[in-house]
Enzyme design. Structure first.
Site, PDB file in Angstrom:
ATOM      1  N   LYS A 212       5.696   7.949  13.532  1.00  0.00           N
ATOM      2  CA  LYS A 212       6.989   8.433  14.034  1.00  0.00           C
ATOM      3  C   LYS A 212       6.874   9.194  15.355  1.00  0.00           C
ATOM      4  O   LYS A 212       5.802   9.668  15.730  1.00  0.00           O
ATOM      5  CB  LYS A 212       7.703   9.250  12.955  1.00  0.00           C
ATOM      6  CG  LYS A 212       8.318   8.298  11.919  1.00  0.00           C
ATOM      7  CD  LYS A 212       9.179   8.960  10.893  1.00  0.00           C
ATOM      8  CE  LYS A 212       9.744   7.860   9.966  1.00  0.00           C
ATOM      9  NZ  LYS A 212      10.291   8.397   8.730  1.00  0.00           N
ATOM     10  N   ARG A 246       4.619   6.783   2.487  1.00  0.00           N
ATOM     11  CA  ARG A 246       5.180   5.534   3.022  1.00  0.00           C
ATOM     12  C   ARG A 246       4.582   5.303   4.405  1.00  0.00           C
ATOM     13  O   ARG A 246       4.889   6.019   5.347  1.00  0.00           O
ATOM     14  CB  ARG A 246       6.708   5.646   3.108  1.00  0.00           C
ATOM     15  CG  ARG A 246       7.383   4.387   3.621  1.00  0.00           C
ATOM     16  CD  ARG A 246       8.889   4.578   3.755  1.00  0.00           C
ATOM     17  NE  ARG A 246       9.536   3.365   4.193  1.00  0.00           N
ATOM     18  CZ  ARG A 246       9.600   2.976   5.456  1.00  0.00           C
ATOM     19  NH1 ARG A 246       9.072   3.699   6.419  1.00  0.00           N
ATOM     20  NH2 ARG A 246      10.192   1.843   5.765  1.00  0.00           N
TER      21      ARG A 246
HETATM   22  N1  HH2 Z   1      11.456   6.011   7.301  1.00  0.00           N
HETATM   23  C1  HH2 Z   1      11.912   4.843   7.786  1.00  0.00           C
HETATM   24  C2  HH2 Z   1      12.549   3.904   6.961  1.00  0.00           C
HETATM   25  N2  HH2 Z   1      12.687   4.136   5.629  1.00  0.00           N
HETATM   26  N3  HH2 Z   1      12.328   5.535   3.756  1.00  0.00           N
HETATM   27  C3  HH2 Z   1      11.876   6.684   3.242  1.00  0.00           C
HETATM   28  N4  HH2 Z   1      11.983   6.928   1.927  1.00  0.00           N
HETATM   29  N5  HH2 Z   1      11.268   7.638   4.017  1.00  0.00           N
HETATM   30  C4  HH2 Z   1      11.121   7.474   5.367  1.00  0.00           C
HETATM   31  O1  HH2 Z   1      10.593   8.396   6.041  1.00  0.00           O
HETATM   32  C5  HH2 Z   1      11.592   6.256   5.964  1.00  0.00           C
HETATM   33  C6  HH2 Z   1      12.206   5.291   5.098  1.00  0.00           C
HETATM   34  C7  HH2 Z   1      11.733   4.555   9.254  1.00  0.00           C
HETATM   35  O2  HH2 Z   1      10.535   3.873   9.498  1.00  0.00           O
HETATM   36  P1  HH2 Z   1      10.423   2.295   9.731  1.00  0.00           P
HETATM   37  O3  HH2 Z   1      10.850   1.550   8.510  1.00  0.00           O
HETATM   38  O4  HH2 Z   1       9.076   1.963  10.203  1.00  0.00           O
HETATM   39  O5  HH2 Z   1      11.382   2.026  10.955  1.00  0.00           O
HETATM   40  P2  HH2 Z   1      12.796   1.352  11.072  1.00  0.00           P
HETATM   41  O6  HH2 Z   1      13.768   2.196  10.325  1.00  0.00           O
HETATM   42  O7  HH2 Z   1      13.056   1.319  12.551  1.00  0.00           O
HETATM   43  O8  HH2 Z   1      12.719  -0.023  10.470  1.00  0.00           O
END
Ligand code: HH2
Length: 283
Positions: A212, A246
């Site tokens: 992040k 995660r």
């Molecule tokens: N962060 C993201 C998405 N889902 N779910 C939980 N429970 N906790 C988190 O911190 C979290 C999440 C964001 O990360 P990412 O999926 O890599 O990015 P994007 O939302 O751009 O797909």
């Protein structure tokens, strides 16, 4: 020994902040999930809608088209890992559960679609309820709190009570402070430093620091180069009581957590270290 679980991220999106487009083909996403499980993921989190700051919502039909073939493909492999669906929409979660998902990861904690709680209750699913201030499109515009940890804790307690009132068994609920969701650098660091206060709610805590932008603000690194920063935050979160991590990069985080967990436990059974040198010195 401290018990914890790794949740490997499988984003089937063109626009995720760190891996957008990398696995938008279902076969590539399924192969990626297989790899994450082989590296130690006990849960694979399949998502078809980016929640990065500024992201636009995705219609149900499009989200389904992205995630369903992947959930079906991963379920067909019988990897032994649980499949999580990262969605805020009941119709998407329902189809994913029919296809083999058993865990609902909702970054809106049942606020976007309160009926999602009913699905989780009726089907006896596990779920993760996450804190977010505002919505993805606007959440990083000058977020403010009285006290970030107390505010997030009160929110998660209220959402846990909502889920239980909707019929979700309390032992099915995981809670997540939502690192990066409506938080500036100081907010994210304070949440990690005082994570034990969130853990005190009494439900397993999930943390998602992986790659992040707050890590980039500290290290100056681009998203793909933030693995060491990710490992550092996971180790600190483990020590403060987090139990689900995660992450995009399962292998390095698994190593970091294994060493941290052994240290916290005060040792590692020597019989699990099969080095020839050790055998010679003991005979
Ligand atoms: N962060 C993201 C998405 N889902 N779910 C939980 N429970 N906790 C988190 O911190 C979290 C999440 C964001 O990360 P990412 O999926 O890599 O990015 P994007 O939302 O751009 O797909």
């Amino acid at each position: 020994m401290v018990r914890y679980e790794l949740m490997g991220v499988v984003n089937v999106t063109p626009d995720s902040f760190s891996d957008g487009g990398a696995f938008s083909d279902a076969a590539a996403a399924v192969a990626h999930a297989r790899r994450l499980v082989s590296e130690g993921a006990g849960i694979v989190d399949v998502g078809g809608e980016s929640t990065r700051p500024g992201a636009d919502p995705v219609p149900v039909a499009e989200e389904l088209e992205r995630v369903l073939p992947v959930v079906e493909g991963v379920a067909a492999l019988g990897l032994g890992a649980r499949i999580s669906i990262d969605t805020m929409k009941r119709p998407v979660a329902e189809a994913a559960v029919d296809a083999g998902a058993g865990y609902v990861n909702d970054v809106t904690a049942f606020r976007h679609d309160p009926d999602l709680a009913g699905l989780v209750a009726d089907r006896g699913l596990d779920c993760c309820l996450m804190h977010m201030l505002g919505e993805p499109r606007t959440m990083q515009r000058d977020p403010r709190y009285d006290d970030v940890v107390s505010d997030v804790k009160a929110f998660l307690e209220e959402r846990l009570a909502f889920a239980v009132a909707a019929g979700v068994a309390e032992e099915r609920v995981h809670l997540d402070p939502g690192i990066g969701f409506g938080k500036n650098l100081a907010h994210n660091l304070e949440l990690l430093r005082r994570l034990d206060e969130i853990v005190a709610i009494g439900r397993p805590v999930v943390v998602g620091t992986s790659r992040k932008s707050f890590l980039g603000k500290i290290t100056g690194r681009e998203a793909g180069e933030r693995v060491p920063g990710t490992v550092a935050t996971c180790v600190m979160a483990l020590e403060r009581g987090a139990r689900v991590f995660r992450v995009h990069d399962v292998a390095p985080v698994a190593d970091g957590l294994a060493v941290a967990a052994a240290t916290l436990a005060g040792g590692w059974p020597e019989t699990t270290i099969p080095t020839p040198t050790r055998t010679r010195t003991t005979t």
